[in-house]
Design a protein around this motif. Structure first.
Motif, PDB file in Angstrom:
ATOM      1  N   MET A   1     -23.730  27.455  33.898  1.00  0.00           N
ATOM      2  CA  MET A   1     -24.327  26.325  34.873  1.00  0.00           C
ATOM      3  C   MET A   1     -23.378  26.351  36.111  1.00  0.00           C
ATOM      4  SD  MET A   1     -25.455  23.095  32.491  1.00  0.00           S
ATOM      5  CE  MET A   1     -24.120  23.186  31.468  1.00  0.00           C
ATOM      6  N   THR A   2     -23.887  26.427  37.327  1.00  0.00           N
ATOM      7  CA  THR A   2     -23.257  26.443  38.356  1.00  0.00           C
ATOM      8  C   THR A   2     -23.516  25.498  39.422  1.00  0.00           C
ATOM      9  OG1 THR A   2     -24.738  27.943  39.619  1.00  0.00           O
ATOM     10  CG2 THR A   2     -22.767  28.825  38.284  1.00  0.00           C
ATOM     11  N   SER A   3     -22.621  25.125  40.284  1.00  0.00           N
ATOM     12  CA  SER A   3     -23.302  23.998  41.349  1.00  0.00           C
ATOM     13  C   SER A   3     -22.416  24.677  42.536  1.00  0.00           C
ATOM     14  CB  SER A   3     -22.674  22.754  41.051  1.00  0.00           C
ATOM     15  OG  SER A   3     -21.222  22.625  40.831  1.00  0.00           O
ATOM     16  N   MET A  13     -23.235  16.873  44.135  1.00  0.00           N
ATOM     17  CA  MET A  13     -23.699  17.404  42.781  1.00  0.00           C
ATOM     18  C   MET A  13     -22.503  17.457  41.796  1.00  0.00           C
ATOM     19  SD  MET A  13     -25.772  18.604  40.704  1.00  0.00           S
ATOM     20  CE  MET A  13     -27.442  19.351  41.221  1.00  0.00           C
ATOM     21  N   LEU A  14     -21.164  17.670  42.731  1.00  0.00           N
ATOM     22  CA  LEU A  14     -19.961  17.583  41.581  1.00  0.00           C
ATOM     23  C   LEU A  14     -19.677  16.349  41.362  1.00  0.00           C
ATOM     24  CD1 LEU A  14     -17.464  19.127  40.624  1.00  0.00           C
ATOM     25  CD2 LEU A  14     -16.457  18.631  43.082  1.00  0.00           C
ATOM     26  N   HIS A  54     -31.506  20.440  38.530  1.00  0.00           N
ATOM     27  CA  HIS A  54     -30.589  21.354  38.889  1.00  0.00           C
ATOM     28  C   HIS A  54     -29.410  21.133  38.494  1.00  0.00           C
ATOM     29  CE1 HIS A  54     -34.218  23.522  40.400  1.00  0.00           C
ATOM     30  NE2 HIS A  54     -34.272  22.615  41.477  1.00  0.00           N
ATOM     31  N   GLY A  55     -29.032  20.249  37.689  1.00  0.00           N
ATOM     32  CA  GLY A  55     -27.600  19.656  37.397  1.00  0.00           C
ATOM     33  C   GLY A  55     -27.486  19.182  36.144  1.00  0.00           C
ATOM     34  N   PRO A  56     -26.541  18.283  35.849  1.00  0.00           N
ATOM     35  CA  PRO A  56     -25.958  18.166  34.464  1.00  0.00           C
ATOM     36  C   PRO A  56     -26.881  17.354  33.748  1.00  0.00           C
ATOM     37  CG  PRO A  56     -24.973  16.706  36.036  1.00  0.00           C
ATOM     38  CD  PRO A  56     -25.785  17.588  36.716  1.00  0.00           C
ATOM     39  N   ARG A  84     -34.015  12.911  40.381  1.00  0.00           N
ATOM     40  CA  ARG A  84     -34.157  13.972  41.469  1.00  0.00           C
ATOM     41  C   ARG A  84     -33.353  14.341  42.322  1.00  0.00           C
ATOM     42  NH1 ARG A  84     -37.142  12.398  45.344  1.00  0.00           N
ATOM     43  NH2 ARG A  84     -37.192  10.171  44.946  1.00  0.00           N
ATOM     44  N   THR A  85     -32.520  13.575  42.604  1.00  0.00           N
ATOM     45  CA  THR A  85     -31.149  14.056  43.377  1.00  0.00           C
ATOM     46  C   THR A  85     -29.822  13.450  42.723  1.00  0.00           C
ATOM     47  OG1 THR A  85     -30.827  12.200  44.817  1.00  0.00           O
ATOM     48  CG2 THR A  85     -32.483  14.015  45.597  1.00  0.00           C
TER      49      THR A  85
END
Lengths: 270, 421
Positions: A1-3, A13-14, A54-56, A84-85
């Motif tokens: 997984m990347t951000s 996102m971090l 698209h995240g954790p 969503r975000t």
């Protein structure tokens, strides 16, 4: 997984990564100490899953008055909270009223609207609010607060090292090894490790107590000393130089991991 | 905390209120042995220094290298006093700049010209620019773990450094000709320079000598590809030979950077180069307000004269060889598996089964407690002022420090946690 963490959006996102994989585990400790948290989950049995697009993804398993954190998806969550975000999740952890997308678990709506914000509020209370003052606290509370901070620090640092593109070069150049932190004489304690398996690096925080073969040992000489440091009142370097920390072992590894810790503090404010 | 350092710690406590981190950079206590080593010095003379608590030490670090003749060498100090009496910061350079450039051209085989600044990194950074200007290329190859200064393009400390700052700095493994070939192949026509130290003087690790044929192969690649070969001799220059380290290791560089030993502690750095690079060197606009001062240049002229007229360098090497050999013997006699690496006078001790340096931290702490200032992570610097009696004293301390290290293995918390004993 990347951000990506090169812009404001990616910083969000971090932060989401830190909340979901570094802060959610703190509920395990919180419920063991705090009566209000225990009351908020009394009689509850459910698995709440947190998902950022698209995240954790992670979940909390609430059962029999305890909370267990699990990374990734649960096979049968009772509730799926989908954000969503990353901003929406971060605002929720920041104490704002945010309504995430509820994919599953409408019958737990009441808990989600009332109970979970209570849990988040209690965590915030002990991490940043009135309840976070340890100086005049009794020994039990001081131990709890130091342990909570230590876990936030090591867990959050592992997340930063894993997901912050700004520091990806640092992560790559960090030697593999384990940093063990311990508050003398008898804890709390925790370990931050960079491991490399099949050429792939991984940063992991663990709190199992016994640790084999640490490459760096960082011992806080007392609960008070530990509190000043994990609370950001003194830097690691200053504390070591003034005798509040005993440091031994791989100084290069300690130096590198300290970069992630400072970044955690600047990104999250704790 | 050790009461030997009461005043050091009190000063440090005050410093934390007005200086971020108390002491910045490589003199921060964290980079040594916090609590077991002084933080502030008060004076120095010859091979000795005294901290603010009045503790005396035999100095095995010597300002991290600049002090080559001994602290406060009378001839150097006299030259400095004379220069200072004439003013320290003029509108123009003084005659000393020309004299010093002439000395470097006389002494260094590849030198057709010389320029001066204050610190090693001034010159390594300047050399990078000369290489780029000369080749009209971007990339600079350095060795992994090498120290060329604390600027973003080269520092190993990544805080405050962007990926863009490092984008043109490529890393090869020391002694790996294959790595250099690969990098050159991956960046066809874009490698401006290769910057290497004469040998690999890594921090907190054994010192590595060049493999047989390494420097010759590097030179061949640079010739073939039109790459500028830059020798960073900031640390070892004028400690191993009067004509620079290239003479010792058989290196044929295009540019060489010096600092440290050339000023015996006064702030001076130099770069020399071949005529091929004169035009590029002239094209680089570079300056620092204090770079033209005659005072450190007067010091440097005196240092170079003394190094030439005396056997100072050979004396350092003799003492260094004795120290390294007998230190190794003392350790081996006590059952330690140790290595003493690096050229004479610039050696570093490592315990072979202790990659995390737990043992070295104990050993260095015991040496410092016995009045011998040995850095746990940095190689030694001996000077012309050290004597055989000083080495006797250091070896006596080392014998006791090895014994204490052996005992400490079973008793300190940190050591008990280590896998290595």
């Amino acid at each position: 997984m990347t951000s990506s963490a090169s812009g404001t959006g990616s910083l969000e996102m971090l932060r989401a990564w830190i909340y979901v994989t570094g802060v959610l585990p703190l509920f395990e400790d919180l419920v063991r100490y705090d009566g209000e948290t225990q009351a908020a989950i009394a009689g509850r049995k459910l698995v709440v899953q947190f998902e950022v697009r698209h995240g954790p993804v992670a979940h909390l398993d609430i059962d029999a008055g305890a909370i267990r954190y699990g990374p990734g998806s649960h096979p049968r969550p009772d509730v799926r909270l989908r954000f969503r975000t990353p901003q929406r999740l971060n605002r929720m952890f920041g104490g704002e009223q945010v309504r995430p997308g509820l994919r599953k678990g409408f019958r737990h709506l009441r808990f989600l609207m009332g109970g979970f914000p209570t849990l988040a509020g209690r965590l915030s209370y002990f991490l940043e609010g009135e309840g976070s003052h340890a100086v005049e606290a009794d020994d039990k509370k001081q131990r709890f607060l130091v342990g909570l901070r230590l876990r936030a620090l090591l867990g959050g640092t592992a997340v930063v090292a894993s997901h912050d593109d700004w520091l990806s070069d640092v992560a790559e150049h960090t030697p593999a090894g384990k940093l063990h932190m311990k508050v003398l004489p008898d804890g709390p304690e925790g370990t931050l490790e960079k491991a490399v398996h099949n050429g792939k690096q991984e940063f992991v925080a663990s709190f199992d107590g016994v640790i084999d073969h640490p490459n760096v040992v960082m011992e806080f000489t007392s609960l008070d000393a530990a509190w000043r440091i994990v609370n950001g009142e003194a830097s690691f370097g200053e504390a070591a130089s003034l005798g509040d920390i005993r440091l031994a072992g791989n100084i290069l590894l300690a130096d590198q991991l300290n970069i992630f810790m400072r970044r955690l503090v600047s990104v999250m404010g704790f | 905390m050790d009461i030997r350092y009461e005043k050091s710690i009190e000063l440090f406590r005050r410093a934390t209120r007005v200086i971020p981190g108390g002491i910045y950079g490589f003199k921060n206590p964290m980079t040594n042995l916090p609590g077991a080593s002084p933080y502030y010095a008060e004076r120095a003379a010859g091979a000795h220094f005294w901290d603010v608590d009045g503790n005396e030490y035999l100095d095995f670090l010597c300002g991290y290298g600049p002090v080559v003749l001994g602290h406060c060498h009378p001839d150097v100090e006299a030259a400095v006093r004379e220069a200072m009496a004439a003013g320290v910061c003029w509108n123009h350079p003084g005659k000393e700049m020309v004299q010093l450039a002439e000395r470097f051209v006389e002494l260094i085989p590849v030198a057709d010209w010389a320029v001066f600044a204050k610190n090693g990194v001034d010159m390594t950074t300047w050399a990078v620019r000369v290489a780029r200007e000369h080749t009209v290329r971007s990339k600079i190859v350095i060795a992994q773990g090498a120290y060329h200064g604390a600027l973003p393009w080269c520092t190993g400390y990544r805080a405050g450094v962007t990926p863009e700052d490092r984008a043109n700095t490529l890393e090869m493994r020391w002694n790996s000709v294959d790595d250099l070939e690969r990098i050159v192949a991956e960046h066809p026509g874009d490698v401006a320079g290769v910057m290497l130290t004469p040998y690999h003087h890594r921090y907190a690790a054994p010192q590595e000598m060049p493999a047989d044929g390494f420097w010759h192969a590097v030179r061949q690649i640079c010739n073939r590809e039109g790459i500028v070969l830059i020798l960073d001799d900031v640390r070892a220059g004028f400690r191993l030979g009067l004509h620079g380290s290239q003479e010792i290791f058989g290196i044929e560089p295009d540019l060489v950077c010096y600092s440290k030993a050339i000023g015996n502690g006064y702030p001076i750095a130099a770069a020399v180069g071949t005529d091929d690079l004169r035009s590029a060197a002239e094209a680089i606009f570079t300056a620092g307000t204090y770079w033209y001062s005659s005072v450190p240049m007067a010091a440097s002229l005196t240092v170079l004269r003394i190094l030439e007229e005396t056997d100072a360098i050979e004396h350092i090497k003799r003492l260094g060889s004795r120290w390294a050999g007998e230190l190794e013997r003392l350790g081996v006699e006590r059952g330690f598996r140790i290595s003493v690496t690096g050229p004479p006078g610039l050696t570093y001790l490592t315990f072979d089964d202790d990659p995390d340096l737990y043992l070295m931290q104990v050993f260095a702490g015991e040496m410092i407690a016995r009045g011998v200032f040995l850095h746990p992570y940095h190689h030694t610097f001996l000077t012309a002022a050290h004597t055989n009696e000083d080495i006797d004293r250091a070896l006596e301390a080392a014998a006791a420090a090895f014994d204490a290290t052996e005992q400490a293995i079973d008793h300190t918390a940190a050591q008990a946690a280590s896998p290595h004993f």
